[in-house]
Design a protein around this motif. Structure first.
Motif, PDB file in Angstrom:
ATOM      1  N   THR A  68       0.837  -1.199   0.000  1.00  0.00           N
ATOM      2  CA  THR A  68       0.000   0.000   0.000  1.00  0.00           C
ATOM      3  C   THR A  68       0.869   1.245   0.000  1.00  0.00           C
ATOM      4  OG1 THR A  68      -1.811   1.129   1.102  1.00  0.00           O
ATOM      5  CG2 THR A  68      -0.212   0.071   2.517  1.00  0.00           C
ATOM      6  N   THR A  70      -0.569   4.271   1.142  1.00  0.00           N
ATOM      7  CA  THR A  70      -1.222   5.215   2.038  1.00  0.00           C
ATOM      8  C   THR A  70      -0.187   5.812   2.985  1.00  0.00           C
ATOM      9  OG1 THR A  70      -3.196   3.838   1.972  1.00  0.00           O
ATOM     10  CG2 THR A  70      -3.083   5.467   3.726  1.00  0.00           C
ATOM     11  N   ARG A  75      -2.732   5.612   8.452  1.00  0.00           N
ATOM     12  CA  ARG A  75      -3.032   4.189   8.631  1.00  0.00           C
ATOM     13  C   ARG A  75      -3.412   3.909  10.086  1.00  0.00           C
ATOM     14  NH1 ARG A  75       2.118   1.463   5.466  1.00  0.00           N
ATOM     15  NH2 ARG A  75       1.855   2.673   3.563  1.00  0.00           N
TER      16      ARG A  75
END
Length: 156
Positions: A68, A70, A75
């Motif tokens: 990912t 992000t 998170r």
């Protein structure tokens, strides 16, 4: 054939005719102020956990960004990472204020760790152990941080 007359100039007092020397307010977006006390760091960490969720395990899921992209601050994260993120803006960066807040939480949980070395990693491990207990929820972690931030006299 007559040439097209040039458009008449806008009247001087027209609301759309703004002189170049006119001052206009400018929107300046300043970054939010970082907390400066342990209680404010704990409250900010509680807000981060409320928004992102509690992660059990490492600081954040996929810390090496293999699956990912992000941002780490967006998170789910464990309690120590939330405190560090509240103090520095990054869940991986350490600071004196963040380490003090982690130590305060550790010493408030079950009387503190059984053994403590000079580096302070045992304080972090003690907080992580509490947050990593099976069945631990985000609401419980947020309640703990808010309680410690608002009732520091009784918690210490």
């Amino acid at each position: 054939m007559t040439p097209n007359p040039s458009p008449s100039p806008a009247p001087i007092m027209s609301p759309t005719n703004i002189p170049s020397s006119d001052r206009r307010p400018a929107l300046v977006l300043l970054p939010p102020a970082r907390p400066t006390t342990v209680p404010s760091v704990l409250l900010a960490a509680a807000r981060i956990l409320t928004a992102n969720g509690l992660w059990q395990g490492d600081y954040v899921p996929d810390p090496f960004d293999r699956h990912t992209t992000t941002p780490h601050a967006s998170r789910p994260m464990n309690i120590v990472a939330a405190i560090r993120c509240a103090a520095t803006g990054n869940p991986h960066l350490s600071s004196t204020l963040g380490d003090t807040a982690v130590g305060f939480v550790a010493m408030s949980l079950d009387g503190g760790p059984d053994f403590m070395n000079i580096s302070g990693f045992d304080l972090e491990k003690h907080v992580d152990g509490w947050g990593d207990e099976p069945g631990r929820t985000t609401a419980e972690a947020v309640a703990l941080l808010e309680y410690l931030a608002t009732n520091s006299e009784r918690a210490a």
